[in-house]
Design an enzyme around this catalytic site. Structure first.
Site, PDB file in Angstrom:
ATOM      1  N   THR A  34       0.774  -1.103  -0.143  1.00  0.00           N
ATOM      2  CA  THR A  34      -0.030   0.038  -0.039  1.00  0.00           C
ATOM      3  C   THR A  34       0.777   1.244  -0.032  1.00  0.00           C
ATOM      4  OG1 THR A  34      -1.769  -1.222   1.198  1.00  0.00           O
ATOM      5  CG2 THR A  34      -1.869   1.369   1.363  1.00  0.00           C
ATOM      6  N   GLY A  73       2.735  -3.116   8.573  1.00  0.00           N
ATOM      7  CA  GLY A  73       3.169  -3.232  10.035  1.00  0.00           C
ATOM      8  C   GLY A  73       4.526  -3.439  10.483  1.00  0.00           C
ATOM      9  N   GLU A 316      -5.721  -5.132   2.907  1.00  0.00           N
ATOM     10  CA  GLU A 316      -5.808  -5.558   1.685  1.00  0.00           C
ATOM     11  C   GLU A 316      -6.731  -5.085   0.537  1.00  0.00           C
ATOM     12  OE1 GLU A 316      -5.956  -8.783  -1.525  1.00  0.00           O
ATOM     13  OE2 GLU A 316      -6.872  -9.293   0.189  1.00  0.00           O
TER      14      GLU A 316
END
Length: 553
Positions: A34, A73, A316
């Site tokens: 992303t 993350g 996602e």
């Protein structure tokens, strides 16, 4: 996703190098897909990887502000490597998105490497202990071998070679989505465990004057809030397990180049991811509200479960986009069925004509319930396909027609996923046929899941005269009967999840039911109770009160 990506897309030689480093916690990695300006639309990612044959290196670059990697993350402060998705350029030609292993911190000092900007993105709705990060590259060079080369390769002289079908990259997504579905079911199960256990402890009001206060769980309205959610958590737990097992079963076929089942599984996993996380997000809040005022306290454990589960609705990709991925496959399948082609796997029901009238009787036969769901999905898929066709016949390009029909497309995709979840629930019960009592209770849960879904989507089942109003009224009566039938086993059904008190972190959902004693102890443990009088009293309140007293005198 870091290690699964390496396992799926490293060549054998690359796997021998990188996987031991990960397993021994030398390389600590994250998955960087992303970007600030793009997420779900992977083809639109802007990060570039340009091959330089003179040095046999890739140049990783973030050419725009919006190409900044955003959300991975543990990126902010913890990891030292990332699997980075970037547009591959060789000889001035773009070959689309590929994956690269890129180091962003020094292995000794943990300082960012030259040309790397990395940091934490700041506070979020939840998961405050996770350092989701941002990452920018300024012409960072990596070795040629850091491109993941199981399915495609760049040779030393810069030639691009695709070794296998690009559909192979779907496999990792299917695997990850199955984990998301299972986690969503687990989160909803945790919330149901807390709310149902507490509802069995909590007593409230009177049903009959002068009699003891009944357990809150004896109230039909409370059962109506919680038992369908309990059935949903079971349904999606079975669905996540089934999807994972199916992927593992066909992995050999995929590796051998047989992709017949992969498109359907990929589309189904997208829809399941969306539907399960939506249901969980809404369900946890319902569980919190069903616990009354105590559900608002962190002592309940429900606020933490909610903030931990909520991000999954955009993991996602935002869920509506996930549903449209499912719809795209359904439109292709519908077109093939219209041409008389036999469809594989679960979508085979689109080849069937089915019955024109609802056959659900008083026994709530699982076969008839599945048939009703298939009829609904088949009709809605066909209706969306006709809407697309009508727009194109009026001269609209396909992409415009797609947008104009997108609300119906999402709706038919939801119907398809709900149909799959129900059918899979029914199939899963057969595994427990040798345990008569277990199968009986699971059947009641499955019936409740199906009937609740019919009542929540009554318009779909009434349209076209498939179901009558009398049958719909009967569904309501049957739902109430099922609530009463499940009530004696409700606590046992949540205990069957086997969530420990340590995992739940909930005073309300304690296994031993000692709620009130422990709520008081939990409150006493607050740091604010370390002293009887807080410093703020002497600093602010006492002077203020003295002034007020003087003014009155």
């Amino acid at each position: 996703m870091f290690i699964p990506m390496l396992m799926a897309q490293c060549s054998e030689k690359q796997g021998e190098k990188w996987l031991p480093l990960c397993e021994n916690l030398i390389v600590i990695g994250t998955y960087a897909q992303t970007e600030l300006g793009h997420g779900t639309f992977v083809r639109g990612l802007e990060t570039t990887a340009t091959y330089d044959p003179q040095t046999e290196q890739f140049i990783i670059n973030s050419p725009t502000l919006t190409s900044t990697k955003w959300w991975p993350g543990n990126l902010g402060k913890t990891t030292n490597h990332a699997v980075v998705l970037a547009q591959l350029y060789t000889g001035g030609k773009c070959h689309g998105i590929h994956a690269f292993i890129v180091q962003h911190r020094d292995m000794e000092t943990h300082q960012p490497l030259p040309g790397v900007e990395v940091g934490d993105i700041g506070p979020k709705f939840g998961y405050e202990a996770v350092d989701n990060g941002f990452l920018r590259y300024h012409n960072v060079r990596i070795p040629r071998d850091n491109m993941l080369m199981r399915y495609s390769e760049v040779t030393k002289d810069g030639r691009y070679i695709r070794k296998a079908n690009e559909k192979l990259t779907y496999g990792t997504m299917v695997f990850v989505r199955s984990a998301i579905v299972s986690t969503a079911a687990k989160n909803l199960g945790e919330a149901c465990t807390i709310a149902i256990r507490y509802s069995a402890v909590r007593r409230q009001s009177e049903m009959k004057p002068g009699e003891p206060e009944p357990q809150v769980l004896d109230y039909q309205t409370q059962q109506h809030k919680l038992f369908p959610l309990l059935a949903t958590s079971y349904a999606y737990w079975f669905a996540g397990r089934s999807m994972r097992e199916t992927y593992l079963d066909i992995q050999g076929q995929i590796m051998a180049g047989d992709f017949k089942r992969l498109p359907e599984l990929h589309a189904l996993s997208a829809g399941l991811k969306a539907m399960s996380t939506w249901a969980t997000n809404e369900g946890i809040e319902t569980c919190r509200l069903s616990c009354g005022g105590h559900g608002y306290s962190h002592a309940s454990g429900l606020p933490k479960i909610y903030v931990d589960a909520t991000p999954a609705c955009t993991y996602e990709g935002e869920n509506t986009v996930m549903m449209l991925q499912t719809a795209r496959y359904l439109m292709k399948a519908c077109g093939q069925a219209a041409q008389g082609n036999e469809l594989p796997g679960f979508v085979a029901y689109l080849n069937q004509k089915g019955v024109d009238r609802c056959m659900i009787g008083d026994d709530l036969s699982l076969v008839s319930l599945v048939s009703a769901y298939q009829h609904r999905a088949r009709r809605l898929i066909g209706k969306a396909a006709l809407q697309m066709k009508a727009h194109m016949e009026r001269g609209q390009p396909q992409e415009v027609a797609w947008n104009l029909a997108s609300v119906q497309l999402v709706h038919c995709a939801k119907a398809h996923v709900q149909c799959y979840v129900l059918k899979n629930f029914v199939d899963s019960i057969e595994q427990y046929g040798h345990h008569e009592d277990v199968a009986r209770v699971l059947t009641q849960l499955c019936q409740l899941f199906a009937v609740d879904g019919i009542l929540n989507n009554a318009g779909d089942f009434l349209q076209g005269g498939f179901m009558s109003y009398d049958q719909l009224d009967n569904m309501t009566a049957k739902l109430l009967d099922l609530l009463a039938a499940i009530r004696p086993n409700a606590v046992a059904l949540v205990d069957a999840f086997d969530f420990s008190d340590h995992l739940l972190q909930s005073v309300l959902g304690r296994y031993d039911g000692n709620v009130y004693e422990n709520m008081l102890e939990w409150a006493k443990s607050s740091p604010l109770n370390d002293t009887q009088v807080h410093d703020s009293y002497y600093q602010y309140m006492q002077p203020f009160l003295k002034e007020m007293h003087k003014s009155k005198l």
